[in-house]
Design an enzyme around this catalytic site. Sequence first.
Site, mmCIF file in Angstrom:
data_model
loop_
_atom_site.group_PDB
_atom_site.id
_atom_site.type_symbol
_atom_site.label_atom_id
_atom_site.label_comp_id
_atom_site.label_asym_id
_atom_site.label_seq_id
_atom_site.Cartn_x
_atom_site.Cartn_y
_atom_site.Cartn_z
ATOM 1 C CB CYS A 384 -38.418 38.411 46.418
ATOM 2 S SG CYS A 384 -38.942 38.461 44.696
ATOM 3 C CG HIS A 510 -42.767 36.737 47.781
ATOM 4 N ND1 HIS A 510 -42.453 37.898 48.439
ATOM 5 C CD2 HIS A 510 -42.519 36.962 46.474
ATOM 6 C CE1 HIS A 510 -42.043 38.802 47.565
ATOM 7 N NE2 HIS A 510 -42.062 38.263 46.365
ATOM 8 C CD GLU A 512 -43.080 36.872 51.851
ATOM 9 O OE1 GLU A 512 -42.310 35.903 51.670
ATOM 10 O OE2 GLU A 512 -43.047 37.891 51.128
HETATM 11 N N1 GLN Z 1 -37.672 43.861 42.098
HETATM 12 C C1 GLN Z 1 -37.302 42.488 42.018
HETATM 13 C C2 GLN Z 1 -37.843 41.837 40.761
HETATM 14 O O1 GLN Z 1 -38.743 42.310 40.149
HETATM 15 C C3 GLN Z 1 -37.747 41.719 43.244
HETATM 16 C C4 GLN Z 1 -39.223 41.725 43.462
HETATM 17 C C5 GLN Z 1 -39.637 41.338 44.851
HETATM 18 O O2 GLN Z 1 -38.856 41.449 45.800
HETATM 19 N N2 GLN Z 1 -40.881 40.922 45.028
HETATM 20 O O3 GLN Z 1 -37.336 40.816 40.337
#
Ligand code: GLN
Length: 538
Positions: A384, A510, A512
């Site tokens: 992410c 994600h 994970e």
């Molecule tokens: N802050 C980033 C976004 O909003 C990544 C979010 C995250 O890592 N879950 O796109």
Amino acid sequence: MQNTKYVFVTGGVTSSLGKGIIAASLAKLLQARGFRVTIQKLDPYINIDPGTLNPYEHGECYVTDDGAETDLDLGHYERFLGIPTSQANNVTTGRIYQSVIDKERKGEFLGKTVQVIPHITDEIKERVQLLGETGEFDIVVTEIGGTVGDIESLPYIESVRQLLWEKGEENAIVIHLTLIPYLAAAGELKTKPTQHSVKSLMESGVSPDILVCRTEHHISDDIKRKLALFCNVNKEDVIESIDAETIYDVPILMLDQGLDKVVLKKLDLPLKSNPDLIKWNDFLIKHKSPTSEVEIALIGKYVELHDSYKSITEAFIHAGSSYATKVNVRWVHSENLDLSNYEEHLKDVDGILVAPGFGDRGIDGKIKAVQYARENNIPFFGICLGMQMAVIEFAKNVLGLKDAYSTEMKPNAENPVIDLMQSQKDVVNKGGTMRLGAWDCQLAEDSKSFKAYGKVNIQERHRHRYEFNNDYLADMEANGMIAVGKNPKADLVEVVEIPDHPWFVGVQYHPEYKSTVLNPHPLFVHFIKAALKYSNQK
Ligand code: GLN
């Protein structure tokens, strides 16, 4: 078909006793005996969900397929049971009140005074029974967050009291998890805190059916007898839960103690088969007797609280066991990484994972970590925000776009290689408004990701507002960073890779969240494989 049965898990004496692990372990044993089981967590705080909470508060926010932002215990439930959870599996006081107040505004209470009892308790009871009413489960295990005696838990305990009465003793039971502290000076285990906690539960009209006692030392028969006498339970219903080497030992310890048997007896259910835990035990053997080790640097800004990255560290354990490999995590605070010291912090690791996150604290350290991995051919996994940092680093240092940034950190960046999604531009409320839950992704067949998954079409969970800016895609690809995974409908970039690097993968989603004990996530498995290879070549 038989009625759904309910098991409530309450906690006493202190928080952090591991109610989630006990609930998940019990559910695992019941599942392994052939029952259809699910778990639910009721959280007494007033936030609608943990999505707006800083990870320092309660650790990671776990996301389900249906896009619910939930408590990290749901992660344990999925990892233990291997079945997906949903919004219905996590309810907070905020959500309960919101729903009751919405009903009040619609006039659904027909002019009545709206009160904690019966309106709030009715809403809680409805949420508990919702999962049972689907007909999909024989047993619903409901964990009540907080500690008995807390003011904010009272409506939940009252709802449990009512449900126990309404369902009847063979259909609903309470397990109370407590602590039996060891006083070194006296050389003794002490039962008094448990007696008090059970008393406090009883003041709310709830008598526990089973006591599960967390302890550092074995509990003697005498202590069990004493607990039984003071707490209105049978001696066989006092279950020892001794400190374990790993949370994945707990189902086996609970099996040895017979927790599943006493639960089934009380619920008047047959034992069915002996629990099938062959694969679970295989995993445990490999996890506890590794034949090799790797060290992975985890770069994040919440590293002081390891629970902030719970699903990632558990995914390492699952993936590591595939190769009987111990994954040692080197926790690296992104704020502490700078130009002068990043090599010192990162040297000798076998892989680098740049973690998810929000806001600009520690961002430059994350970018430096990506650069170090890219330039030194160290296996790299960006998740992410970690993927977004990989894109920024590549744009800055390979494409030469010095002002490449994400508009999250720099709204007026000259080269916004990561930018707010169009659909996010008018969003004002922070809660529940990100790109959330399961989205489709199509992988290119010549990618490392395809090699890991073994298929083109995958679905992964998201939680972010910002995206790869496709205006830069052609330039990036021409220079060696390829978008190997895309959302087929929206053309959003989901996965980037550098084919010239031994293993450099950044994912906007994600992975994970979907790693389980019996199904380690393929990207984590391949990342660890690459780290092992790197380590052997060193
Ligand atoms: N802050 C980033 C976004 O909003 C990544 C979010 C995250 O890592 N879950 O796109």
